[in-house]
Scaffold this active site. Structure first.
Site, PDB file in Angstrom:
ATOM      1  CG  HIS A  94      51.607  33.827   7.277  1.00  0.00           C
ATOM      2  ND1 HIS A  94      51.865  33.786   5.923  1.00  0.00           N
ATOM      3  CD2 HIS A  94      52.769  34.227   7.861  1.00  0.00           C
ATOM      4  CE1 HIS A  94      53.120  34.142   5.699  1.00  0.00           C
ATOM      5  NE2 HIS A  94      53.685  34.413   6.853  1.00  0.00           N
ATOM      6  CG  ASP A 125      51.441  35.323  11.158  1.00  0.00           C
ATOM      7  OD1 ASP A 125      52.516  35.949  11.151  1.00  0.00           O
ATOM      8  OD2 ASP A 125      51.363  34.099  10.959  1.00  0.00           O
ATOM      9  CG  HIS A 164      56.907  30.288  12.184  1.00  0.00           C
ATOM     10  ND1 HIS A 164      56.793  29.850  10.892  1.00  0.00           N
ATOM     11  CD2 HIS A 164      56.950  31.644  12.114  1.00  0.00           C
ATOM     12  CE1 HIS A 164      56.780  30.889  10.068  1.00  0.00           C
ATOM     13  NE2 HIS A 164      56.866  31.986  10.784  1.00  0.00           N
ATOM     14  CG  ASP A 184      54.780  38.575  12.214  1.00  0.00           C
ATOM     15  OD1 ASP A 184      54.865  39.781  11.896  1.00  0.00           O
ATOM     16  OD2 ASP A 184      55.267  37.660  11.525  1.00  0.00           O
ATOM     17  CD  GLU A 242      55.369  34.484  14.049  1.00  0.00           C
ATOM     18  OE1 GLU A 242      55.811  35.323  13.274  1.00  0.00           O
ATOM     19  OE2 GLU A 242      54.868  33.394  13.648  1.00  0.00           O
TER      20      GLU A 242
END
EC number: 4.6.1.-
Length: 273
Positions: A41, A27, A5, A85, A25
């Site tokens: 993020h 951002d 993440h 994301d 993942e």
């Protein structure tokens, strides 16, 4: 799929894969002209994490390409899936198509190396807002017009807003999407969330008539939640601690039922036991 993440700096790619992630993942923030700008993020983010790692988007893509190109000194064989994301909340709805176009051009040049021995990972475009479904068309139309429609075989989709599943299906219908669908469900690790909607997504996946191919749950950092997720039948778990998920997968209750996905496992195929 063990999904690391918030992997937003190039150095974190090695860090998370070395802990056991076969997927990451990342951002993606956009500027006012709908250009992907940073892998970032920002605050607030998950409890226990530094929210401020970042790269310029295209620099991150180049680092990611090295990590997923066989023969490169930075290559990780087991890194096979990347979820972008897409932080499209900063955009107007009418910019979604442009964002898709610009995202495709960046990926084509800096990740896929214009189709010349680029990175091999599968890519999921994760969109937080159902109203931004035109991003998908912008992305697809651009790869087609650039002569690289074949790369769409490597691209899948996710709507990450925890919307009702019928509403998600409707957005895909409007976008002309009929496959390559991952469905996320979850919340920051700071808050609890039940598996109720995960189970609805899994029911859609297993119905044979739904659009969902794979279901992942986020953000899972505890062994107990990992076990609950596996018992529910998820395909992927997004985590800040890939080693925790890997540990649970090696427990006797799970090691014969689940295995860690490899490049040969098509992420767009619905698994049938």
């Amino acid at each position: 799929w063990i999904m690391g993440h918030m992997v937003n700096s190039i150095a974190q790619i090695d860090e998370f894969v070395n802990l056991g992630a076969n997927s990451i993942e990342t951002d993606v923030s956009f500027d006012k002209q709908a250009n992907p700008e940073y892998t970032y993020h920002g605050t607030p983010c998950d409890c226990g994490r530094d929210c401020l790692h970042w790269e310029n988007f295209n620099d991150f893509l180049k680092g990611l390409r090295k990590a997923t190109t066989p023969g490169d000194s930075k290559y990780h064989e087991k890194l096979i899936l990347v979820v972008f994301d897409l932080k499209t909340g900063s955009l107007y709805d009418n910019q979604a198509y442009d964002a898709g176009t610009k995202l495709a051009k960046n990926l084509l040049e800096h990740y896929w190396n214009n189709g010349n021995n680029g990175g091999r990972a599968y890519i999921v475009l994760s969109i937080p807002n159902l109203n931004h479904y035109k991003l998908i068309a912008g992305f697809k139309d651009t790869l087609k017009s650039e002569g690289h429609e074949d790369l769409l075989e490597k691209v899948g989709h996710d709507f990450s807003g925890n919307d009702d599943i019928p509403d998600v299906e409707n957005a895909y219908k409007k976008a002309g999407v009929t496959g390559h669908v991952w469905q996320s469900d979850g919340i920051t690790n700071c808050l609890p969330r039940t598996l109720k909607r995960v189970r609805l997504a899994i029911a859609n996946r297993d119905s044979g008539s739904g659009i969902i191919n794979k279901v992942y749950y986020w953000t899972v950092d505890k062994r107990s939640t990992t076990r609950d997720s596996l018992d529910a039948g998820v395909d992927g778990i997004m985590t800040n601690y890939p080693d925790v998920i890997a540990d649970v997968l090696s427990e006797s209750a799970y090691k014969n039922k689940y295995r860690i996905a490899t490049y040969e496992d098509n992420p767009w195929d619905t698994f049938k036991a």
